[in-house]
Each structure stands twice: as structure tokens, then as C-alpha cells.
Design a protein around this motif. Structure first.
Motif, mmCIF file in Angstrom:
data_model
loop_
_atom_site.group_PDB
_atom_site.id
_atom_site.type_symbol
_atom_site.label_atom_id
_atom_site.label_comp_id
_atom_site.label_asym_id
_atom_site.label_seq_id
_atom_site.Cartn_x
_atom_site.Cartn_y
_atom_site.Cartn_z
ATOM 1 N N GLU A 125 18.772 9.352 20.307
ATOM 2 C CA GLU A 125 18.352 7.844 20.781
ATOM 3 C C GLU A 125 16.800 7.842 20.881
ATOM 4 O OE1 GLU A 125 20.158 6.321 24.399
ATOM 5 O OE2 GLU A 125 19.215 4.426 24.406
ATOM 6 N N ASN A 150 17.167 0.914 20.581
ATOM 7 C CA ASN A 150 17.701 -0.079 21.597
ATOM 8 C C ASN A 150 16.861 -1.468 21.044
ATOM 9 O OD1 ASN A 150 18.769 1.303 23.841
ATOM 10 N ND2 ASN A 150 17.126 2.665 23.613
ATOM 11 N N GLU A 162 21.633 -0.175 19.390
ATOM 12 C CA GLU A 162 22.263 -0.340 20.516
ATOM 13 C C GLU A 162 21.935 -1.696 21.132
ATOM 14 O OE1 GLU A 162 21.464 2.936 23.154
ATOM 15 O OE2 GLU A 162 22.116 4.454 21.817
ATOM 16 N N ASP A 212 25.835 -1.129 24.575
ATOM 17 C CA ASP A 212 25.084 -0.105 25.474
ATOM 18 C C ASP A 212 25.350 -0.509 26.967
ATOM 19 O OD1 ASP A 212 23.694 2.142 26.435
ATOM 20 O OD2 ASP A 212 21.534 1.176 25.521
ATOM 21 N N LYS A 254 28.825 2.598 24.640
ATOM 22 C CA LYS A 254 28.237 3.745 25.517
ATOM 23 C C LYS A 254 28.469 3.460 27.151
ATOM 24 C CE LYS A 254 24.344 5.493 24.217
ATOM 25 N NZ LYS A 254 22.944 5.808 23.996
ATOM 26 N N GLU A 262 26.823 8.542 29.066
ATOM 27 C CA GLU A 262 25.399 8.866 29.289
ATOM 28 C C GLU A 262 25.304 9.425 30.723
ATOM 29 O OE1 GLU A 262 22.948 5.156 27.318
ATOM 30 O OE2 GLU A 262 23.732 4.595 29.600
HETATM 31 MG MG MG Z 1 20.493 2.738 24.936
#
Ligand code: MG
Ligand code: C2E
Ligand code: MG
Ligand code: MG
Length: 287
Positions: free
Chosen positions: A59, A114, A146, A176, A197, A233
Motif C-alpha cells: 500500500e 488510496n 482503495e 477501505d 479492508k 489492517e
Molecule cells: Mg488504505
């Protein structure tokens, strides 16, 4: 006298608000020159396979190296940038830089980027993603975008259109911060993401609230039953890892595996150490 005190308090608040406003304006102003001055940098954090510990994705996480204030975390400037048009330039820079880097990585590694809601809603966003991929010769399947449920808030139908256009490019789409918003579940119905996520706040509460495990298990089952991959995460301890492995999470990300770091340091990650975390022996050690 009471009246005077009231006025004093008011003045105090006014002054504090003024200071806040000025600090914001200063950051906004300084941020506008951050790209040309080369103060922005992408750090990367590995996302590992939940069964084997093998790195699958990195990421990209933005960092701002401010000449006086040092490293400013994204939480302090991304929301500000999102309130102006600055996020568009920053977002374009992140996408371009991430694609350029990923094109030089070993084949199987993907890069996750992101995307802020404003960037996502900007006309021609899907076209700009296609252009970045072509510019750097990155195969679309190696890019994960994301996004958060914020993209649905203004115009959900339009969001689904953009997501569909992105899907047809061949990029992967992740939802996300899952579980923190207002109605994440309804968004799962509107569009078939590739993965969710689960927000790190759930993992953080694992040891503290018995219900958290039940919720994590339910989200994982839900994701799997909908044919989605599930990433967690914020995995920081071997104990959390053991629990999450049992739940069958597909991917994991967290300080236990590696903290985010400069892209140049990627080669220093030790695949053996990551795989060792997933050894049957190390599992037993914390059971
Ligand atoms: Mg992210
Ligand atoms: P996110 O996308 O949910 O990213 C995960 C955040 O969790 C990152 O924080 C990461 O450093 C942190 N993290 C990872 N593992 C652990 C762990 O084990 N424990 C703890 N306590 N934290 C962990 P970071 O880098 O500060 O980024 C915060 C947020 O800022 C991101 O949340 C994302 O929403 C936003 N952001 C970062 N980079 C970008 C970007 O390039 N563009 C946009 N639009 N937003 C970004
Ligand atoms: Mg997240
Ligand atoms: Mg987050």
C-alpha cells in the motif's frame, strides 16, 4: 462581573479559533508548493497473504516532509487538501508515482493506492487512471484502488458508473476502512468490490471486547459469502495474528509484518522473517 467573564471566555475562544484558522491557511499555502519542492514522498507497507505470510501487495502511503515541522502525517493534511482542489493534484501525483514505482517491482507485487472521494468524483478520473497505467507500462491487474464509502455519499449512481469504468480497465477495487462508516453494508450491494479492508479499529479492540471477535468473524464470513477477499489492517501482535488466521482472513497488514517505509527500503524486507511468523511452530508458541 459574570458578564465580563463570559466576554473573556468568548474572546478566548475567538482567539483560539482564529489561531486554528490561521494554522490551516498556513498548511494549505505550504502544501500548494510541496509537490514542486519535492517534499511529498510515498512510503509503502506490505500486505501479506493471510495463510503464508508471502507479500502480495504494497500500500502506498503519502508522507509530507515539511522543512520545519518534519514528517507531517496524512491525517493532518489529506482532509485539508480534500476541502480544496489541492487533493486533485496530490492524488494525481500519488497515482503517477505509485504506478511508476510498481512498474519496476518484481511481477507478482501489486500496488494499492488510496483515492480520496473528491479525486474519485472528478470528471475523467477513470481516464486518468488508464493514462497513468499506460504511461508507465503497468498491467492494470497490478493496481488496486482503495476507496472509502465517502465516494457514494453525493451521487451513488455516478459512483457505481465510475467503479464500473475502472473495473473494465482491469484494476482491482477495495473498499477501505470497512465497518467504520454509516452504512457499509448497503454499499456492498451496490457494487461488487474485489475486496474489503476491515478497519484497524476492530483489530485494536480484539483483546478488550469479547464482541469484537464475533463482529470480525461475521464480517469475514459476509465478505467470503459475497465472493470478496478480506484484508485486515493494524495487525501488531502474534496473538492477533493467531486469531485472525483462524478466522481465515485472506490478507493482513500491520506493524507486526512491517511498518510503512520508503520505497527504496523495500529490498530490505526479509521474506523469511514474514514466513516464519506463519510457521506452525510460531502459531503454537502463542496459542
Ligand atoms: Mg488504505
Ligand atoms: P488507510 O488507507 O486506512 O491506511 C492505513 C493506515 O494504518 C496507515 O496510516 C498505516 O501507516 C497505518 N497502519 C498500518 N499498520 C498499522 C498497525 O499495525 N498499527 C497502527 N496503529 N497503524 C497501522 P497513515 O500512513 O498515517 O495513513 C492514514 C490515512 O491517510 C490512510 O488510512 C488513508 O486514508 C490516508 N492516506 C494515506 N496516504 C494517502 C494518499 O496517498 N491519498 C489519500 N487520498 N489518502 C491517503
Ligand atoms: Mg484502511
Ligand atoms: Mg484507515
Amino acid at each position: 462581573r459574570v458578564k465580563d467573564e463570559g466576554r473573556g471566555t468568548l474572546r478566548f475562544f475567538e482567539a483560539a479559533m482564529d489561531e486554528q484558522l490561521q494554522a490551516r491557511r498556513r498548511i494549505e499555502h505550504e502544501l500548494s508548493g510541496a509537490i514542486p519542492r519535492g517534499e511529498l514522498q510515498l512510503h509503502c507497507q506490505p500486505i501479506v497473504n493471510g495463510r503464508t505470510g508471502v507479500i502480495e501487495t504494497f500500500e502506498a502511503l503519502i508522507r509530507w516532509h515539511h522543512p520545519e515541522r518534519g514528517c507531517v502525517p496524512p491525517a493532518e493534511f489529506i482532509p485539508l487538501a480534500e476541502q480544496s482542489e489541492q487533493i486533485l493534484r496530490i492524488g494525481a501525483w500519488v497515482l503517477d508515482t505509485a504506478c511508476a514505482a510498481a512498474a519496476t517491482w518484481p511481477q507478482p507485487w501489486r500496488v494499492a493506492v488510496n483515492v480520496s472521494p473528491k479525486q474519485f468524483r472528478q470528471p475523467g478520473f477513470a481516464v486518468s487512471v488508464a493514462a497513468a497505467l499506460t504511461r508507465h507500462g503497468l498491467p492494470p491487474r497490478r493496481l488496486v484502488l482503495e476507496i472509502t464509502e465517502g465516494v457514494f455519499i453525493q451521487d451513488a449512481a455516478m459512483a457505481v458508473e465510475v467503479l464500473t469504468a475502472l473495473r473494465s480497465l482491469g484494476v482491482r477495487l477495495a473498499l477501505d476502512d470497512f465497518g467504520t462508516g454509516y452504512s457499509s453494508l448497503s454499499y456492498l450491494q451496490r457494487f461488487k468490490f474485489d475486496k474489503i479492508k476491515i478497519d484497524q479499529s476492530f483489530v485494536r479492540r480484539l483483546g478488550q471486547h469479547a464482541d469484537t471477535l464475533t463482529i470480525l468473524r461475521a464480517i469475514t464470513h459476509l465478505g467470503h459469502n459475497l465472493g470478496l477477499q478480506v484484508t485486515v489492517e493494524g495487525v501488531e501482535t502474534p496473538e492477533q495474528l493467531a486469531i485472525l488466521r483462524e478466522l481465515g482472513c485472506d490478507q493482513m497488514q500491520g506493524y507486526l509484518f512491517a511498518r510503512p517505509g520508503p520505497m527504496a527500503a523495500l529490498s530490505e524486507l526479509e521474506p523469511e522473517r514474514l514466513r516464519a511468523l506463519f510457521d506452525p511452530e510460531s502459531l503454537q508458541a502463542c496459542a
